[in-house]
Structures are given as structure tokens and as C-alpha cells.
Design a protein around this motif. Structure first.
Motif, PDB file in Angstrom:
ATOM      1  N   TYR A 175      41.547  16.024 100.593  1.00 48.88           N
ATOM      2  CA  TYR A 175      40.670  15.885  99.428  1.00 48.88           C
ATOM      3  C   TYR A 175      41.244  14.855  98.466  1.00 48.88           C
ATOM      4  N   PHE A 176      40.347  14.049  97.890  1.00 52.98           N
ATOM      5  CA  PHE A 176      40.730  12.996  96.949  1.00 52.98           C
ATOM      6  C   PHE A 176      39.821  13.075  95.724  1.00 52.98           C
ATOM      7  N   GLY A 177      40.414  13.349  94.575  1.00 48.17           N
ATOM      8  CA  GLY A 177      39.599  13.448  93.369  1.00 48.17           C
ATOM      9  C   GLY A 177      40.407  13.937  92.192  1.00 48.17           C
ATOM     10  N   SER A 178      39.710  14.200  91.112  1.00 48.88           N
ATOM     11  CA  SER A 178      40.337  14.691  89.888  1.00 48.88           C
ATOM     12  C   SER A 178      40.317  16.208  89.875  1.00 48.88           C
ATOM     13  N   ASP A 179      41.305  16.800  89.216  1.00 48.01           N
ATOM     14  CA  ASP A 179      41.298  18.243  88.959  1.00 48.01           C
ATOM     15  C   ASP A 179      40.415  18.470  87.742  1.00 48.01           C
ATOM     16  N   GLU A 180      39.182  18.886  87.968  1.00 48.47           N
ATOM     17  CA  GLU A 180      38.208  18.941  86.884  1.00 48.47           C
ATOM     18  C   GLU A 180      38.499  20.042  85.872  1.00 48.47           C
ATOM     19  N   ASN A 181      39.078  21.149  86.315  1.00 46.21           N
ATOM     20  CA  ASN A 181      39.481  22.187  85.356  1.00 46.21           C
ATOM     21  C   ASN A 181      40.554  21.647  84.414  1.00 46.21           C
ATOM     22  N   LEU A 182      41.550  20.984  84.994  1.00 47.54           N
ATOM     23  CA  LEU A 182      42.613  20.396  84.190  1.00 47.54           C
ATOM     24  C   LEU A 182      42.057  19.318  83.265  1.00 47.54           C
ATOM     25  N   ALA A 183      41.157  18.482  83.787  1.00 47.98           N
ATOM     26  CA  ALA A 183      40.569  17.416  82.984  1.00 47.98           C
ATOM     27  C   ALA A 183      39.803  17.993  81.797  1.00 47.98           C
ATOM     28  N   GLY A 184      38.988  19.010  82.063  1.00 45.39           N
ATOM     29  CA  GLY A 184      38.219  19.626  80.987  1.00 45.39           C
ATOM     30  C   GLY A 184      39.103  20.276  79.950  1.00 45.39           C
ATOM     31  N   ALA A 185      40.136  20.988  80.407  1.00 42.69           N
ATOM     32  CA  ALA A 185      41.032  21.655  79.475  1.00 42.69           C
ATOM     33  C   ALA A 185      41.792  20.648  78.610  1.00 42.69           C
ATOM     34  N   THR A 186      42.240  19.553  79.232  1.00 41.08           N
ATOM     35  CA  THR A 186      42.972  18.542  78.473  1.00 41.08           C
ATOM     36  C   THR A 186      42.071  17.869  77.446  1.00 41.08           C
ATOM     37  N   ALA A 187      40.824  17.598  77.844  1.00 42.18           N
ATOM     38  CA  ALA A 187      39.864  17.040  76.886  1.00 42.18           C
ATOM     39  C   ALA A 187      39.627  18.022  75.744  1.00 42.18           C
ATOM     40  N   GLY A 188      39.495  19.301  76.088  1.00 43.03           N
ATOM     41  CA  GLY A 188      39.291  20.323  75.062  1.00 43.03           C
ATOM     42  C   GLY A 188      40.456  20.418  74.100  1.00 43.03           C
ATOM     43  N   GLU A 189      41.663  20.269  74.618  1.00 44.07           N
ATOM     44  CA  GLU A 189      42.844  20.307  73.755  1.00 44.07           C
ATOM     45  C   GLU A 189      42.817  19.160  72.748  1.00 44.07           C
ATOM     46  N   ARG A 190      42.394  17.980  73.201  1.00 40.28           N
ATOM     47  CA  ARG A 190      42.306  16.836  72.284  1.00 40.28           C
ATOM     48  C   ARG A 190      41.243  17.077  71.218  1.00 40.28           C
ATOM     49  N   ILE A 191      40.135  17.693  71.612  1.00 35.64           N
ATOM     50  CA  ILE A 191      39.086  18.014  70.646  1.00 35.64           C
ATOM     51  C   ILE A 191      39.600  19.023  69.627  1.00 35.64           C
ATOM     52  N   ALA A 192      40.295  20.060  70.118  1.00 31.98           N
ATOM     53  CA  ALA A 192      40.821  21.089  69.223  1.00 31.98           C
ATOM     54  C   ALA A 192      41.850  20.505  68.256  1.00 31.98           C
ATOM     55  N   GLU A 193      42.710  19.636  68.748  1.00 28.40           N
ATOM     56  CA  GLU A 193      43.717  19.014  67.884  1.00 28.40           C
ATOM     57  C   GLU A 193      43.086  18.160  66.794  1.00 28.40           C
ATOM     58  N   ALA A 194      41.886  17.619  67.092  1.00 32.68           N
ATOM     59  CA  ALA A 194      41.176  16.799  66.100  1.00 32.68           C
ATOM     60  C   ALA A 194      40.321  17.643  65.163  1.00 32.68           C
ATOM     61  N   GLY A 195      40.339  18.975  65.369  1.00 34.31           N
ATOM     62  CA  GLY A 195      39.605  19.870  64.473  1.00 34.31           C
ATOM     63  C   GLY A 195      38.228  20.258  64.954  1.00 34.31           C
ATOM     64  N   GLY A 196      37.871  19.925  66.176  1.00 34.56           N
ATOM     65  CA  GLY A 196      36.555  20.269  66.703  1.00 34.56           C
ATOM     66  C   GLY A 196      36.411  21.765  66.911  1.00 34.56           C
ATOM     67  N   LYS A 197      35.243  22.296  66.566  1.00 34.58           N
ATOM     68  CA  LYS A 197      34.979  23.735  66.683  1.00 34.58           C
ATOM     69  C   LYS A 197      33.770  24.048  67.566  1.00 34.58           C
ATOM     70  N   HIS A 198      32.807  23.132  67.596  1.00 29.79           N
ATOM     71  CA  HIS A 198      31.542  23.425  68.299  1.00 29.79           C
ATOM     72  C   HIS A 198      31.106  22.234  69.152  1.00 29.79           C
ATOM     73  N   PRO A 199      31.794  21.997  70.271  1.00 32.07           N
ATOM     74  CA  PRO A 199      31.376  20.922  71.173  1.00 32.07           C
ATOM     75  C   PRO A 199      30.117  21.316  71.953  1.00 32.07           C
ATOM     76  N   LEU A 200      29.302  20.329  72.241  1.00 27.52           N
ATOM     77  CA  LEU A 200      28.141  20.503  73.109  1.00 27.52           C
ATOM     78  C   LEU A 200      28.438  19.780  74.408  1.00 27.52           C
ATOM     79  N   CYS A 201      28.530  20.538  75.509  1.00 30.52           N
ATOM     80  CA  CYS A 201      28.878  19.975  76.814  1.00 30.52           C
ATOM     81  C   CYS A 201      27.584  19.780  77.605  1.00 30.52           C
ATOM     82  N   VAL A 202      27.333  18.543  78.017  1.00 31.95           N
ATOM     83  CA  VAL A 202      26.036  18.148  78.575  1.00 31.95           C
ATOM     84  C   VAL A 202      26.127  18.069  80.098  1.00 31.95           C
ATOM     85  N   ILE A 203      25.464  18.990  80.789  1.00 27.77           N
ATOM     86  CA  ILE A 203      25.477  19.036  82.249  1.00 27.77           C
ATOM     87  C   ILE A 203      24.208  18.369  82.765  1.00 27.77           C
TER      88      ILE A 203
END
Length: 330
Positions: free
Chosen positions: A149-177
Motif C-alpha cells: 500500500y502507498f498513501g497517506s495515513d489519513e487518521n494521522l493527517a486529520g489529527a495533525t491538521a486538527g491540532e494545528r486548528i486547536a493551537e490557533a484557537g479554532g473551536k467549530h471547524p466544518l469538515c466538507v466531505i
């Protein structure tokens, strides 16, 4: 904050260096060619035919990079690439079966809907055709019968993105599927939510840009507490920018994946950052791995997925990455 512990995964950067040596030392290896056809012709001809089957939605430019990487790999190893796609799971399964019936030497397939594809993936193995997964299905590829398998770890990617949002003070992200039933997209949003519990998901029709804009505009006007928008594809990010402007939203925007427009928007300060899975590398490694498997019996990853991401693109590195995004390789 809930953290996801990274699995021990082989990085794509180190692997690419090793691949250069392996393909150079294999008799069927070929030097890169200047032409853009998807057949061999990179200076040699291994005689192999490799099928690539994806869940690409027509018009989604993300897949241009997957295909570009796959075509370059085919040239480099002197193989013929057969590319086909359908976003409907049952039709993608039929395309895999068609490749089996054509007696190709190897198959690379995305696994966005692994349960629906399991029978056809296993049929490839039963026919003695090596099959690898890429892009989607990191947690399911072994269960359905893919070898690598070749690809990104999407759970890790999402969590890391979420951490950056939280560090910037984000409280209510809208995730668009933008595509229903995709395990990769759902994992991204779940990862964001693991770091920012106030994350809300919204389903849109990613095949219709005007519908995406209308859905997001209505949601942003309805709920001004949304402080971040997380799109899961670069074309959807551009739709989100239109929706933000039309609704007067002050939310900040981040996106998964990258294209030239999104890269320019990062440079212009309109998108905070991108979480890049490097689709060009996914296509390249998927094809090269099959060549090496058929020719030499080589395996990659040591029984674990080979990671191509997450890789973050923001103001600190956009000047370096923008030319590659414009060249369709990043």
C-alpha cells in the motif's frame, strides 16, 4: 486533546532513493522520457503491462497527478500502463475484473470502498496477478488481499491538521466531505474531530461545483460560529473560497491536497495551509512496486504501508513548492 500515535511506516522519500538504484540495476529499467504517452518507451521495454484502476470522478484534477506519476514510472521501467476509472464502487470492481481477464502483469487500485472491491482484489490474487493498493484503504488493504500500500495515513493527517486548528484557537471547524462512503475522507474528518471535538461534518456533491458553493454558502450564513472550514480536496477548497466570499464568512480555510490554484491561494494568504498526500508519488510508487515485484520478487514496506504523507504546505515553504504544483508533480 486526543493524539493518534503514528504507526511505524516506511517513508516515501527514503524509498524513492532506493527505487532509483533498484530500477537502474534491473535489466528492464529505463531512463525517463520526454514524451507523455502511457506506454513504455523510456529507453527500454520490460514487456510488462500494468493496470491502474481508480475511483476518479471525471473532472477532478487531483487524479491528473496520480496518473502523471504512474505514466512516468511506466516510462522509467519500460512498461505499458492501462488506466481506467469509475467513481461507482461496483463499476470499479468490474474494471479490476476486466484487467484480470486481460491477463495484465500487475494491478494497482484505489480502495475507497474496500468491502465492495474485496472480491475482485482477491480474484486478482487467485489468478496469480500481484495487486497493490494506493491512495485509499490504508487500514483495509491487507484484509481485502492487496500485497502493498502507498498513501497517506489519513487518521494521522486529520489529527495533525486538527491540532494545528486547536493551537490557533479554532473551536467549530466544518469538515466538507465531497464523496459519500469514502473511507479516506471519513478518516480525515474523524482525525480533525479527535483534536477539535466541536468539528461538524457536511456532505456535498463534489461532482458539481455550483452545488458545493451553494451548500457551503447556506451553511455559513446559517451558522456564523463556524471558525474553520476543512476541505478534503483542492478543487473543493476553491469552491469554499467562493462560498466564504458570498456569505461574508470570517472563517479560516485549510484543505487537504494541492493543485496550482490552491498553492497560489496559500501564497496569497487565502488558504492557511494544505495537508498534502503527494499523489504523484503514490502513482509512481504503485507502478514501480509492481514492476519490481514481477521482475525480481521484491516487496516494499516490510509488511507495512509506505507513507507518502501527510506533508504540510504553508507560508513557510510555499515558494519552494509552488513551481512543482504548477508542474503537476506536487
Amino acid at each position: 486533546m486526543t493524539l493518534i500515535t503514528p504507526r511505524k511506516l516506511l517513508g516515501a522519500g527514503a524509498l524513492l532513493t532506493a527505487l532509483a538504484a533498484l530500477t537502474a540495476c534491473s535489466g528492464g529499467g529505463a531512463q525517463p522520457a520526454d514524451t507523455a504517452d502511457s506506454s513504455g518507451g523510456g529507453g527500454g521495454d520490460s514487456g510488462y503491462t500494468i493496470a491502474m484502476v481508480t475511483h476518479e470522478t471525471p473532472g477532478d484534477t487531483f487524479w491528473d497527478k496520480i496518473r502523471a506519476g504512474a505514466e512516468q514510472a511506466a516510462k522509467d521501467v519500460g512498461a505499458t500502463l492501462q488506466y481506467s476509472n469509475d467513481p461507482a464502487a461496483e463499476k470499479q470492481a468490474q474494471l479490476i475484473q476486466t484487467a484480470i481477464d486481460s491477463d495484465v502483469d500487475g494491478i494497482a487500485t484505489t480502495l475507497a470502498t474496500p468491502d465492495a472491491l474485496a472480491e475482485s482484489v482477491q480474484a486478482a490474487g487467485a489468478a496469480g496477478i500481484p495487486i497493490v493498493g494506493f491512495n485509499s484503504g490504508i487500514d483495509q488493504y491487507k484484509d481485502v488481499g492487496a500485497l502493498m500500500y502507498f498513501g497517506s495515513d489519513e487518521n494521522l493527517a486529520g489529527a495533525t491538521a486538527g491540532e494545528r486548528i486547536a493551537e490557533a484557537g479554532g473551536k467549530h471547524p466544518l469538515c466538507v466531505i465531497q464523496a459519500a462512503g469514502s473511507v479516506a475522507l471519513e478518516a480525515r474528518c474523524a482525525g480533525v474531530k479527535s483534536a477539535v471535538p466541536g468539528t461538524e461534518n457536511i456532505q456535498v456533491n463534489g461532482a458539481d461545483d455550483s452545488a458545493v458553493v451553494a451548500s457551503l454558502q447556506a451553511k455559513l450564513q446559517q451558522d456564523p460560529s463556524i471558525d474553520y472550514i476543512v476541505t478534503l480536496g483542492a478543487p473543493i477548497a476553491m469552491d469554499a473560497l467562493d462560498a466564504m466570499e458570498q456569505s461574508g464568512s470570517e472563517a479560516k480555510l485549510i484543505t487537504f491536497d494541492l493543485n496550482a490554484d490552491a498553492a497560489q491561494a496559500i501564497k496569497d494568504g487565502r488558504i492557511e495551509f494544505s495537508i498534502d498526500q503527494q499523489p504523484y508519488v503514490q502513482g509512481y510508487l504503485a507502478v514501480t512496486s509492481l514492476y519490481l515485484k514481477v521482475k525480481n520478487g521484491n516487496d516494499m514496506g516490510g509488511g507495512l504501508p509506505v507513507l507518502t504523507g501527510p506533508s504540510f504546505v504553508d507560508a513557510s515553504n510555499i515558494d519552494t513548492i509552488l513551481p512543482f504544483a504548477e508542474n503537476n508533480t506536487r
